[in-house]
Scaffold this motif. Structure first.
Motif, PDB file in Angstrom:
ATOM      1  N   TYR A   1       0.865  -1.175   0.000  1.00  0.00           N
ATOM      2  CA  TYR A   1       0.000   0.000   0.000  1.00  0.00           C
ATOM      3  C   TYR A   1       0.902   1.225   0.000  1.00  0.00           C
ATOM      4  O   TYR A   1       1.653   1.445   0.953  1.00  0.00           O
ATOM      5  CB  TYR A   1      -0.882   0.045   1.239  1.00  0.00           C
ATOM      6  CG  TYR A   1      -1.898  -1.072   1.394  1.00  0.00           C
ATOM      7  CD1 TYR A   1      -2.186  -1.967   0.373  1.00  0.00           C
ATOM      8  CD2 TYR A   1      -2.583  -1.221   2.587  1.00  0.00           C
ATOM      9  CE1 TYR A   1      -3.118  -2.973   0.536  1.00  0.00           C
ATOM     10  CE2 TYR A   1      -3.526  -2.221   2.765  1.00  0.00           C
ATOM     11  CZ  TYR A   1      -3.792  -3.097   1.735  1.00  0.00           C
ATOM     12  OH  TYR A   1      -4.720  -4.085   1.903  1.00  0.00           O
ATOM     13  N   ASN A   2       0.858   2.015  -1.044  1.00  0.00           N
ATOM     14  CA  ASN A   2       1.636   3.261  -1.113  1.00  0.00           C
ATOM     15  C   ASN A   2       3.116   3.035  -0.826  1.00  0.00           C
ATOM     16  O   ASN A   2       3.722   3.726   0.003  1.00  0.00           O
ATOM     17  CB  ASN A   2       1.044   4.312  -0.162  1.00  0.00           C
ATOM     18  CG  ASN A   2      -0.387   4.626  -0.513  1.00  0.00           C
ATOM     19  OD1 ASN A   2      -0.712   4.845  -1.669  1.00  0.00           O
ATOM     20  ND2 ASN A   2      -1.258   4.624   0.483  1.00  0.00           N
ATOM     21  N   HIS A   3       3.694   2.035  -1.483  1.00  0.00           N
ATOM     22  CA  HIS A   3       5.116   1.703  -1.372  1.00  0.00           C
ATOM     23  C   HIS A   3       5.493   1.152   0.001  1.00  0.00           C
ATOM     24  O   HIS A   3       6.666   1.168   0.373  1.00  0.00           O
ATOM     25  CB  HIS A   3       6.014   2.910  -1.687  1.00  0.00           C
ATOM     26  CG  HIS A   3       5.971   3.344  -3.107  1.00  0.00           C
ATOM     27  ND1 HIS A   3       7.049   3.925  -3.713  1.00  0.00           N
ATOM     28  CD2 HIS A   3       5.004   3.289  -4.056  1.00  0.00           C
ATOM     29  CE1 HIS A   3       6.738   4.235  -4.971  1.00  0.00           C
ATOM     30  NE2 HIS A   3       5.510   3.849  -5.192  1.00  0.00           N
ATOM     31  N   ALA A   4       4.551   0.634   0.764  1.00  0.00           N
ATOM     32  CA  ALA A   4       4.831   0.181   2.130  1.00  0.00           C
ATOM     33  C   ALA A   4       3.992  -1.050   2.465  1.00  0.00           C
ATOM     34  O   ALA A   4       3.009  -1.340   1.786  1.00  0.00           O
ATOM     35  CB  ALA A   4       4.515   1.303   3.116  1.00  0.00           C
ATOM     36  N   PRO A   5       4.367  -1.750   3.531  1.00  0.00           N
ATOM     37  CA  PRO A   5       3.520  -2.857   3.983  1.00  0.00           C
ATOM     38  C   PRO A   5       2.205  -2.318   4.536  1.00  0.00           C
ATOM     39  O   PRO A   5       2.084  -1.126   4.831  1.00  0.00           O
ATOM     40  CB  PRO A   5       4.351  -3.538   5.073  1.00  0.00           C
ATOM     41  CG  PRO A   5       5.401  -2.570   5.459  1.00  0.00           C
ATOM     42  CD  PRO A   5       5.566  -1.598   4.346  1.00  0.00           C
TER      43      PRO A   5
ATOM     44  N   SER B   1      12.447 -13.896  -2.033  1.00  0.00           N
ATOM     45  CA  SER B   1      11.025 -13.640  -1.819  1.00  0.00           C
ATOM     46  C   SER B   1      10.285 -14.094  -3.067  1.00  0.00           C
ATOM     47  O   SER B   1      10.898 -14.350  -4.107  1.00  0.00           O
ATOM     48  CB  SER B   1      10.768 -12.151  -1.549  1.00  0.00           C
ATOM     49  OG  SER B   1      11.197 -11.371  -2.635  1.00  0.00           O
ATOM     50  N   VAL B   2       8.991 -14.206  -2.951  1.00  0.00           N
ATOM     51  CA  VAL B   2       8.144 -14.511  -4.094  1.00  0.00           C
ATOM     52  C   VAL B   2       7.376 -13.231  -4.400  1.00  0.00           C
ATOM     53  O   VAL B   2       6.713 -12.692  -3.526  1.00  0.00           O
ATOM     54  CB  VAL B   2       7.172 -15.671  -3.807  1.00  0.00           C
ATOM     55  CG1 VAL B   2       6.245 -15.904  -4.983  1.00  0.00           C
ATOM     56  CG2 VAL B   2       7.948 -16.944  -3.471  1.00  0.00           C
TER      57      VAL B   2
ATOM     58  N   VAL C   1       4.337  -4.203  -8.469  1.00  0.00           N
ATOM     59  CA  VAL C   1       5.769  -4.552  -8.467  1.00  0.00           C
ATOM     60  C   VAL C   1       6.033  -5.725  -7.521  1.00  0.00           C
ATOM     61  O   VAL C   1       7.128  -5.878  -6.994  1.00  0.00           O
ATOM     62  CB  VAL C   1       6.672  -3.345  -8.125  1.00  0.00           C
ATOM     63  CG1 VAL C   1       6.580  -2.281  -9.197  1.00  0.00           C
ATOM     64  CG2 VAL C   1       6.351  -2.778  -6.755  1.00  0.00           C
ATOM     65  N   GLY C   2       5.018  -6.536  -7.292  1.00  0.00           N
ATOM     66  CA  GLY C   2       5.184  -7.717  -6.458  1.00  0.00           C
ATOM     67  C   GLY C   2       5.470  -7.391  -5.006  1.00  0.00           C
ATOM     68  O   GLY C   2       6.058  -8.198  -4.295  1.00  0.00           O
ATOM     69  N   ALA C   3       5.052  -6.208  -4.563  1.00  0.00           N
ATOM     70  CA  ALA C   3       5.273  -5.743  -3.179  1.00  0.00           C
ATOM     71  C   ALA C   3       6.755  -5.635  -2.835  1.00  0.00           C
ATOM     72  O   ALA C   3       7.137  -5.678  -1.672  1.00  0.00           O
ATOM     73  CB  ALA C   3       4.537  -6.618  -2.175  1.00  0.00           C
ATOM     74  N   ALA C   4       7.592  -5.457  -3.852  1.00  0.00           N
ATOM     75  CA  ALA C   4       9.043  -5.408  -3.619  1.00  0.00           C
ATOM     76  C   ALA C   4       9.438  -4.303  -2.645  1.00  0.00           C
ATOM     77  O   ALA C   4      10.302  -4.495  -1.790  1.00  0.00           O
ATOM     78  CB  ALA C   4       9.774  -5.238  -4.948  1.00  0.00           C
ATOM     79  N   ARG C   5       8.813  -3.138  -2.751  1.00  0.00           N
ATOM     80  CA  ARG C   5       9.163  -2.024  -1.867  1.00  0.00           C
ATOM     81  C   ARG C   5       8.694  -2.294  -0.447  1.00  0.00           C
ATOM     82  O   ARG C   5       9.399  -2.002   0.531  1.00  0.00           O
ATOM     83  CB  ARG C   5       8.577  -0.718  -2.403  1.00  0.00           C
ATOM     84  CG  ARG C   5       9.157  -0.355  -3.778  1.00  0.00           C
ATOM     85  CD  ARG C   5       8.372   0.712  -4.470  1.00  0.00           C
ATOM     86  NE  ARG C   5       7.028   0.268  -4.810  1.00  0.00           N
ATOM     87  CZ  ARG C   5       6.330   0.684  -5.858  1.00  0.00           C
ATOM     88  NH1 ARG C   5       6.862   1.577  -6.681  1.00  0.00           N
ATOM     89  NH2 ARG C   5       5.127   0.247  -6.090  1.00  0.00           N
ATOM     90  N   ALA C   6       7.502  -2.884  -0.306  1.00  0.00           N
ATOM     91  CA  ALA C   6       7.002  -3.247   1.019  1.00  0.00           C
ATOM     92  C   ALA C   6       7.896  -4.312   1.658  1.00  0.00           C
ATOM     93  O   ALA C   6       8.213  -4.246   2.848  1.00  0.00           O
ATOM     94  CB  ALA C   6       5.564  -3.754   0.915  1.00  0.00           C
TER      95      ALA C   6
END
Length: 192
Positions: free
Chosen positions: A88-92, A144-145, A120-125
């Motif tokens: 969510y918004n570049h974060a967990p 990670s997956v 982006v597959g939650a890469a930033r989170a």
């Protein structure tokens, strides 16, 4: 023979319309085929904690909130954690960060792995979660997956089944190999 490590698969979104149920079912189905660990899905919907409002971390003072106490007790059952996470918004998700803040000794010296989904597959989170995990004295895995871009939208909006995305299987297997290895290594170290 050492006991099998017990690993939690934590569902980190509580939204009514969450996508998390699809990757959780897919990933837990693959994990349950393994014979070198036990897996249990733990849903944050079952632990509706308020925003962290304790006097201090439970490292320093026992939590007063009953749900937080139940959460902490549940976490102690596990030798490691796999987080199914949105971005969510570049974060967990806020609910996941809050749940992580409500525990401390329960996380210590245990592995953490991540399955993320989104554009982006939650890469930033996941990168933020790795930093949080380190502060909680966890050992985040390298692999990670990441269910990203076209794959995410094909499942979310076009009805494709995650089981069709066989190109994700090498990452799933490597993640599981790593988290089980770390769980065994850290179990032995904690017991020693």
């Amino acid at each position: 023979m050492p006991r099998l490590p017990k690993l939690a698969i934590i569902v980190s979104s509580t939204r009514a319309t969450r996508f998390a149920d699809k990757p959780t079912a897919w990933f837990s189905g693959l994990a349950s085929q393994r014979t070198d660990a036990e897996f249990e899905v733990v849903d944050l919907r079952d632990f509706p904690m308020p925003f962290f409002d304790e006097v201090a971390s439970n490292l320093y003072a026992p939590s007063q909130n009953e749900v937080a106490q139940r959460w902490q007790k549940k976490l102690t059952e596990f030798d490691g954690y796999i987080f199914i996470t949105a971005e969510y918004n570049h974060a967990p998700t806020g609910v996941l960060k809050n749940a992580m803040d409500y525990a401390y000794p329960e996380w210590n010296k245990k592995p953490a792995a991540f399955v993320g989904y989104g554009s982006v597959g939650a890469a930033r989170a996941i990168e933020q979660l790795r930093m949080i995990a380190v502060e909680l004295q966890m050992a985040p895995t390298r692999t990670s997956v990441n269910i990203q871009g076209a794959d995410f939208f094909a499942v979310w909006q076009q009805g494709k089944d995650l089981a069709e995305l066989t190109h994700l299987l090498p990452s799933v297997n490597t993640l599981l190999d790593e988290v089980v290895w770390w769980a065994n290594a850290l179990n032995a170290a904690r017991e020693a």
